[in-house]
Design a protein around this motif. Structure first.
Motif, PDB file in Angstrom:
ATOM      1  N   GLN A 145      -1.211 -14.383 -30.042  1.00 44.94           N
ATOM      2  CA  GLN A 145      -2.067 -15.331 -29.375  1.00 44.94           C
ATOM      3  C   GLN A 145      -1.459 -16.723 -29.443  1.00 44.94           C
ATOM      4  O   GLN A 145      -0.778 -17.085 -30.377  1.00 44.94           O
ATOM      5  CB  GLN A 145      -3.449 -15.341 -30.045  1.00 44.94           C
ATOM      6  N   ARG A 200      -0.920 -17.383 -22.624  1.00 42.66           N
ATOM      7  CA  ARG A 200      -1.543 -16.694 -23.753  1.00 42.66           C
ATOM      8  C   ARG A 200      -2.857 -17.410 -24.060  1.00 42.66           C
ATOM      9  O   ARG A 200      -2.945 -18.623 -23.980  1.00 42.66           O
ATOM     10  CB  ARG A 200      -0.623 -16.733 -24.981  1.00 42.66           C
ATOM     11  N   TYR A 227      -1.117  -9.461 -14.934  1.00 44.27           N
ATOM     12  CA  TYR A 227      -1.305  -9.415 -16.387  1.00 44.27           C
ATOM     13  C   TYR A 227      -2.405  -8.418 -16.731  1.00 44.27           C
ATOM     14  O   TYR A 227      -3.376  -8.284 -16.009  1.00 44.27           O
ATOM     15  CB  TYR A 227      -1.773 -10.781 -16.911  1.00 44.27           C
ATOM     16  N   TYR A 243      -4.994  -7.730 -20.028  1.00 47.31           N
ATOM     17  CA  TYR A 243      -5.539  -8.228 -21.280  1.00 47.31           C
ATOM     18  C   TYR A 243      -6.578  -7.233 -21.783  1.00 47.31           C
ATOM     19  O   TYR A 243      -7.098  -6.416 -21.020  1.00 47.31           O
ATOM     20  CB  TYR A 243      -6.239  -9.577 -21.089  1.00 47.31           C
ATOM     21  N   ARG A 244      -6.896  -7.368 -23.044  1.00 46.94           N
ATOM     22  CA  ARG A 244      -7.957  -6.552 -23.630  1.00 46.94           C
ATOM     23  C   ARG A 244      -8.896  -7.483 -24.385  1.00 46.94           C
ATOM     24  O   ARG A 244      -8.452  -8.432 -25.047  1.00 46.94           O
ATOM     25  CB  ARG A 244      -7.349  -5.519 -24.581  1.00 46.94           C
ATOM     26  N   GLN A 245     -10.174  -7.210 -24.268  1.00 48.97           N
ATOM     27  CA  GLN A 245     -11.150  -8.007 -25.006  1.00 48.97           C
ATOM     28  C   GLN A 245     -12.093  -7.061 -25.722  1.00 48.97           C
ATOM     29  O   GLN A 245     -12.910  -6.394 -25.082  1.00 48.97           O
ATOM     30  CB  GLN A 245     -11.924  -8.936 -24.069  1.00 48.97           C
ATOM     31  N   LEU A 256      -9.486 -12.840 -25.973  1.00 47.54           N
ATOM     32  CA  LEU A 256      -8.578 -12.067 -25.136  1.00 47.54           C
ATOM     33  C   LEU A 256      -7.305 -11.744 -25.888  1.00 47.54           C
ATOM     34  O   LEU A 256      -6.756 -12.586 -26.582  1.00 47.54           O
ATOM     35  CB  LEU A 256      -8.218 -12.861 -23.892  1.00 47.54           C
ATOM     36  N   GLU A 257      -6.851 -10.520 -25.699  1.00 42.03           N
ATOM     37  CA  GLU A 257      -5.599 -10.075 -26.299  1.00 42.03           C
ATOM     38  C   GLU A 257      -4.630  -9.721 -25.177  1.00 42.03           C
ATOM     39  O   GLU A 257      -4.906  -8.834 -24.369  1.00 42.03           O
ATOM     40  CB  GLU A 257      -5.862  -8.856 -27.176  1.00 42.03           C
ATOM     41  N   PHE A 258      -3.524 -10.425 -25.129  1.00 46.66           N
ATOM     42  CA  PHE A 258      -2.521 -10.161 -24.100  1.00 46.66           C
ATOM     43  C   PHE A 258      -1.879  -8.795 -24.339  1.00 46.66           C
ATOM     44  O   PHE A 258      -1.497  -8.471 -25.451  1.00 46.66           O
ATOM     45  CB  PHE A 258      -1.471 -11.263 -24.147  1.00 46.66           C
ATOM     46  N   TYR A 316       2.719  -8.117 -19.069  1.00 44.81           N
ATOM     47  CA  TYR A 316       2.874  -9.000 -17.915  1.00 44.81           C
ATOM     48  C   TYR A 316       3.921  -8.411 -16.982  1.00 44.81           C
ATOM     49  O   TYR A 316       4.972  -7.977 -17.425  1.00 44.81           O
ATOM     50  CB  TYR A 316       3.281 -10.377 -18.436  1.00 44.81           C
ATOM     51  N   TYR A 330     -11.028  -4.092 -20.516  1.00 43.48           N
ATOM     52  CA  TYR A 330      -9.636  -4.310 -20.109  1.00 43.48           C
ATOM     53  C   TYR A 330      -9.639  -5.145 -18.838  1.00 43.48           C
ATOM     54  O   TYR A 330     -10.206  -4.755 -17.820  1.00 43.48           O
ATOM     55  CB  TYR A 330      -8.919  -2.972 -19.915  1.00 43.48           C
TER      56      TYR A 330
END
Lengths: 109, 114
Positions: free
Chosen positions: A2, A98, B33, B35-37, B43-45, B48, B90
């Motif tokens: 992050q 990010r 992109y 992401y996961r939440q 948010l977690e990348f 990409y 997601y």
């Protein structure tokens, strides 16, 4: 990993009050963005501030950036119940964006 | 114009099953992109794409996760042998071209692994 960490994690205020959220980052950036996420919805872009800018306004939003402190703040003035949401800052690193963990803002009517 | 769309909006699956999540970016957007939440988390990348290639896969949490993008458009995120800790929303986002352009997010897919 992050990039961009918001604080506080949660903020609860009364309608009409101002809300200030902060974001810190660790490396140099080209720009920093703030996003809002309403419950159950996707993220909405609020404002972008570039590294050579110190302050930007958009309606009731004011964003400041202090690159010497590697921090940014988002101020929402005259808050409304509809501003209840999670607010995220995002910075660019390694040429992508990010996000931090966000600040959960609750505005009580 | 049409925004980013994701399907399904909700997916409930049993532990050990494979799932496939789909993202349709905004037409003309070259960057995409995932992401996961997780519940109560930020948010977690994950990954990409620039065009069809993925210069950064560092966020994928394990080798059970994979993603591809074909034709510079639609992307799929596949999770094999799902685990309960995979339960999350997601999110997919796309941007016009440069990696630092504004990202436009889809509504997300809520994945629940029983």
């Amino acid at each position: 990993s992050q990039q961009g960490e918001e604080d506080p994690q949660a903020l609860s205020i009364q309608e009409g009050e101002n809300a200030t959220m902060n974001c810190s980052y660790k490396t140099s950036i080209n720009n920093l963005q703030w996003y809002r996420q309403n419950s159950g919805r996707g993220l909405v872009h609020l404002i972008l501030i570039r590294s050579n800018e110190r302050e930007k306004h958009s309606g009731r939003l004011r964003v400041t950036l202090d690159t010497s402190k590697k921090s940014s703040s988002l101020l929402i003035t005259a808050s409304r119940a509809a501003d209840t949401a999670s607010y995220f800052c995002a910075t660019d690193e390694h040429n992508d964006m990010r996000f931090g963990a966000g600040t959960r803002l609750t505005v009580k009517p | 114009g049409a925004g980013v769309s994701q399907s399904p909006s909700n997916k409930v699956t049993e532990k050990g099953k494979d799932v496939e999540l789909r993202c349709d970016p905004i037409s003309g957007h070259t960057a995409l992109y995932w992401y996961r939440q997780s519940l109560g988390q930020g948010l977690e990348f994950l990954i990409y794409f620039q065009g069809n290639s993925a210069p950064d896969k560092s966020g994928l949490p394990s080798d059970r996760f994979s993603a591809e993008r074909t034709g510079g458009s639609v992307s799929t995120l596949t999770i094999q042998r799902t685990q309960q800790e995979d339960s999350a929303v997601y999110l997919c986002a796309s941007s016009l071209g440069g990696a630092v352009d504004t990202q436009y997010f889809g509504p997300g897919t809520r994945l629940t692994v029983l």
